[in-house]
Enzyme design. Structure first.
Site, PDB file in Angstrom:
ATOM      1  N   SER A 141       0.866  -1.178   0.000  1.00 20.48           N
ATOM      2  CA  SER A 141       0.000   0.000   0.000  1.00 20.48           C
ATOM      3  C   SER A 141       0.899   1.224   0.000  1.00 20.48           C
ATOM      4  CB  SER A 141      -0.853  -0.009   1.276  1.00 20.48           C
ATOM      5  OG  SER A 141      -1.422   1.259   1.511  1.00 20.48           O
ATOM      6  N   TYR A 154      -1.623  -0.892  10.446  1.00 14.44           N
ATOM      7  CA  TYR A 154      -1.737  -1.176   9.001  1.00 14.44           C
ATOM      8  C   TYR A 154      -0.447  -0.763   8.289  1.00 14.44           C
ATOM      9  CZ  TYR A 154      -3.647  -1.009   4.230  1.00 14.44           C
ATOM     10  OH  TYR A 154      -3.869  -1.193   2.886  1.00 14.44           O
TER      11      TYR A 154
HETATM   12  N1  NAP Z   1      -8.481  -0.199  -1.513  1.00 10.94           N
HETATM   13  C1  NAP Z   1      -7.431   0.545  -1.272  1.00 10.94           C
HETATM   14  O1  NAP Z   1      -7.512   1.802  -1.282  1.00 10.94           O
HETATM   15  C2  NAP Z   1      -6.094  -0.109  -1.035  1.00 10.94           C
HETATM   16  C3  NAP Z   1      -4.963   0.695  -1.090  1.00 10.94           C
HETATM   17  C4  NAP Z   1      -3.723   0.126  -0.860  1.00 10.94           C
HETATM   18  C5  NAP Z   1      -3.604  -1.235  -0.630  1.00 10.94           C
HETATM   19  N2  NAP Z   1      -4.717  -1.998  -0.576  1.00 10.94           N
HETATM   20  C6  NAP Z   1      -4.537  -3.433  -0.294  1.00 10.94           C
HETATM   21  O2  NAP Z   1      -5.163  -4.196  -1.297  1.00 10.94           O
HETATM   22  C7  NAP Z   1      -5.495  -5.494  -0.778  1.00 10.94           C
HETATM   23  C8  NAP Z   1      -6.932  -5.819  -1.166  1.00 10.94           C
HETATM   24  O3  NAP Z   1      -7.798  -4.919  -0.517  1.00 10.94           O
HETATM   25  P1  NAP Z   1      -9.126  -4.349  -1.181  1.00 10.94           P
HETATM   26  O4  NAP Z   1      -8.967  -2.895  -1.267  1.00 10.94           O
HETATM   27  O5  NAP Z   1      -9.483  -5.107  -2.396  1.00 10.94           O
HETATM   28  O6  NAP Z   1     -10.147  -4.632   0.028  1.00 10.94           O
HETATM   29  P2  NAP Z   1     -11.463  -5.536   0.191  1.00 10.94           P
HETATM   30  O7  NAP Z   1     -12.425  -5.223  -0.892  1.00 10.94           O
HETATM   31  O8  NAP Z   1     -11.886  -5.358   1.597  1.00 10.94           O
HETATM   32  O9  NAP Z   1     -10.926  -7.026  -0.026  1.00 10.94           O
HETATM   33  C9  NAP Z   1     -10.164  -7.664   0.952  1.00 10.94           C
HETATM   34  C10 NAP Z   1     -10.043  -9.152   0.615  1.00 10.94           C
HETATM   35  O10 NAP Z   1      -9.206  -9.778   1.596  1.00 10.94           O
HETATM   36  C11 NAP Z   1      -9.877 -10.923   2.103  1.00 10.94           C
HETATM   37  N3  NAP Z   1      -9.472 -11.178   3.479  1.00 10.94           N
HETATM   38  C12 NAP Z   1      -9.635 -10.371   4.571  1.00 10.94           C
HETATM   39  N4  NAP Z   1      -9.192 -10.991   5.671  1.00 10.94           N
HETATM   40  C13 NAP Z   1      -8.743 -12.208   5.286  1.00 10.94           C
HETATM   41  C14 NAP Z   1      -8.182 -13.336   5.960  1.00 10.94           C
HETATM   42  N5  NAP Z   1      -8.015 -13.352   7.304  1.00 10.94           N
HETATM   43  N6  NAP Z   1      -7.842 -14.420   5.234  1.00 10.94           N
HETATM   44  C15 NAP Z   1      -8.036 -14.433   3.903  1.00 10.94           C
HETATM   45  N7  NAP Z   1      -8.546 -13.426   3.204  1.00 10.94           N
HETATM   46  C16 NAP Z   1      -8.907 -12.331   3.888  1.00 10.94           C
HETATM   47  C17 NAP Z   1     -11.378 -10.599   1.971  1.00 10.94           C
HETATM   48  O11 NAP Z   1     -12.207 -11.757   1.898  1.00 10.94           O
HETATM   49  P3  NAP Z   1     -12.870 -12.471   3.211  1.00 10.94           P
HETATM   50  O12 NAP Z   1     -13.356 -11.374   4.097  1.00 10.94           O
HETATM   51  O13 NAP Z   1     -13.945 -13.347   2.654  1.00 10.94           O
HETATM   52  O14 NAP Z   1     -11.779 -13.283   3.811  1.00 10.94           O
HETATM   53  C18 NAP Z   1     -11.377  -9.879   0.627  1.00 10.94           C
HETATM   54  O15 NAP Z   1     -11.409 -10.820  -0.416  1.00 10.94           O
HETATM   55  C19 NAP Z   1      -5.258  -5.401   0.734  1.00 10.94           C
HETATM   56  O16 NAP Z   1      -4.025  -6.016   1.053  1.00 10.94           O
HETATM   57  C20 NAP Z   1      -5.183  -3.905   0.996  1.00 10.94           C
HETATM   58  O17 NAP Z   1      -4.385  -3.601   2.109  1.00 10.94           O
HETATM   59  C21 NAP Z   1      -5.960  -1.473  -0.784  1.00 10.94           C
END
Ligand code: NAP
Length: 264
Positions: A141, A154
Site C-alpha cells: 500500500s 496497518y
Molecule cells: N483499496 C485501497 O484503497 C487499497 C490501497 C492500498 C492497498 N490496498 C490493499 O489491497 C489489498 C486488497 O484490498 P481491497 O482494497 O481489495 O479490500 P477488500 O475489498 O476489503 O478485499 C479484501 C479481501 O481480503 C480478504 N481477506 C480479509 N481478511 C482475510 C483473511 N483473514 N484471510 C483471507 N482473506 C482475507 C477478503 O475476503 P474475506 O473477508 O472473505 O476473507 C477480501 O477478499 C489489501 O491487502 C489492501 O491492504 C488497498
C-alpha cells in the site's frame, strides 16, 4: 512471463476489490485462477462472474491460520501441478489511533497482512523452485511507504512486507522467481468498510478517500502491466501517489503536506 495462457495463478483476497479484479484479468487472459478468501459462498459467487469460470478453482483459506497453508498448497499442486503466480493480496485495514488501540488489534492486523503472506509464500516456494519460472506479486500500500493517521498497525504491516519481499527477491533471483511489490494509493473497494477499529469491530463507512479512488479494474491493469514489463514495483493510484516521491526527496515538505490530509 509474457504469455498468461493456462498459467496457474493463486490469488488471496480474491472475493472482493483488487483481488477480484486481478483474478478476472488473469482469467480473461487465459490463466487458471485459484480463488482464496475466508468465505466460500462469496468465492463461489465470484467464480460465476469470471470470463472463463471453467478455468478456476475455489479454495477457501484464512490467512490467520498458518496450519492451513501447506495443505492448501498441496491441493493446488495435486490438481494443477504448478503454481506460476502467487498474488499475496488479502488484507485488512485500520481506523483507530495508536494510543487507543490495544496490542491485540495490532497483532490481528499483522497476522493477516504480514504473517499470512509470508507463511503462504513459504509454503509455495518449494514448488516454485521446481519450475523454470514463477512470479510472486505482493500487494502492499502507499501506507507501506509512509505512516498515516489511524493506520499505525496497518502501515507497520505494509512496511514489513517491503523488507521481507525485497530480501526474498534478491535470494530467489537465481531460481528465476520474480517479486513484484504493488503500492496502491486509493482504490474504490470495501477496504474502509472492513477496517478494524480499536474495539475490534469494523469501521463500516465507505470513506471519501476510497470513493474518490481509482477502480479496482484500473489497479489490476497497472499491476499486470508492471508484471509483464518485469518491473520491481508499481504505484497504482491517482495524485496521492506523488506523496511517496515527496517523502523520499523532501521529507519535511512531505510532513507539512501529509498532516493536513483527512484520515478518511
Ligand atoms: N483499496 C485501497 O484503497 C487499497 C490501497 C492500498 C492497498 N490496498 C490493499 O489491497 C489489498 C486488497 O484490498 P481491497 O482494497 O481489495 O479490500 P477488500 O475489498 O476489503 O478485499 C479484501 C479481501 O481480503 C480478504 N481477506 C480479509 N481478511 C482475510 C483473511 N483473514 N484471510 C483471507 N482473506 C482475507 C477478503 O475476503 P474475506 O473477508 O472473505 O476473507 C477480501 O477478499 C489489501 O491487502 C489492501 O491492504 C488497498
Amino acid at each position: 512471463m509474457k504469455n498468461l495462457e493456462n498459467k496457474i495463478v493463486w490469488i488471496t483476497g480474491a472475493s472482493s476489490g483488487i483481488g477480484l479484479a486481478v483474478a478476472k484479468l488473469f482469467n480473461e487472459r487465459g490463466s487458471v485462477v485459484i480463488l482464496s478468501a475466508r468465505k466460500k459462498e462469496t468465492l463461489e459467487k465470484t467464480q460465476k462472474t469470471l470470463p472463463n469460470p471453467e478455468k478456476s478453482f475455489v479454495l477457501p483459506l484464512d490467512l490467520t491460520k498458518p496450519e492451513q497453508f501447506v495443505m492448501a498448497t498441496k491441493q493446488v499442486i495435486d490438481r494443477y501441478n504448478d503454481i506460476d503466480v502467487l498474488v499475496n493480496n488479502g488484507g485488512i485495514s485500520q481506523r483507530s489511533l495508536a494510543s487507543e488501540t490495544p496490542i491485540d488489534i495490532d497483532r490481528a492486523i499483522m497476522e493477516v497482512n504480514y504473517f499470512g503472506h509470508v507463511g503462504l509464500t513459504k509454503a509455495v516456494l518449494p514448488f516454485m523452485h521446481t519450475q523454470k519460472e514463477a512470479y510472486i506479486i505482493t500487494i502492499s500500500s502507499l501506507s507501506g511507504k509512509f505512516g498515516f493517521f489511524q493506520r499505525s498497525a496497518y502501515a507497520a504491516s505494509k512496511h514489513a512486507l517491503q523488507g521481507f519481499f525485497e530480501s526474498l527477491r534478491l535470494e530467489e533471483e537465481k531460481n528465476n522467481i520474480k517479486v513484484l511489490l504493488a503500492y496502491p494509493g486509493y482504490v474504490n473497494t470495501q477496504i474502509s468498510q472492513n477496517a478494524l477499529k480499536s474495539d475490534g469491530t469494523v469501521h463500516g463507512d465507505h470513506d471519501q478517500n476510497q470513493a474518490n479512488g481509482i477502480s479496482p479494474e484500473e489497479c489490476a491493469e497497472k499491476i499486470l502491466s508492471a508484471m509483464r514489463k518485469n518491473k520491481l514495483e508499481v504505484f497504482p493510484g491517482g495524485r496521492e501517489i506523488n506523496a511517496a516521491k515527496l517523502k523520499r526527496f523532501a521529507p519535511k515538505t512531505f510532513h507539512k503536506v501529509i498532516k493536513k490530509q483527512k484520515p478518511t
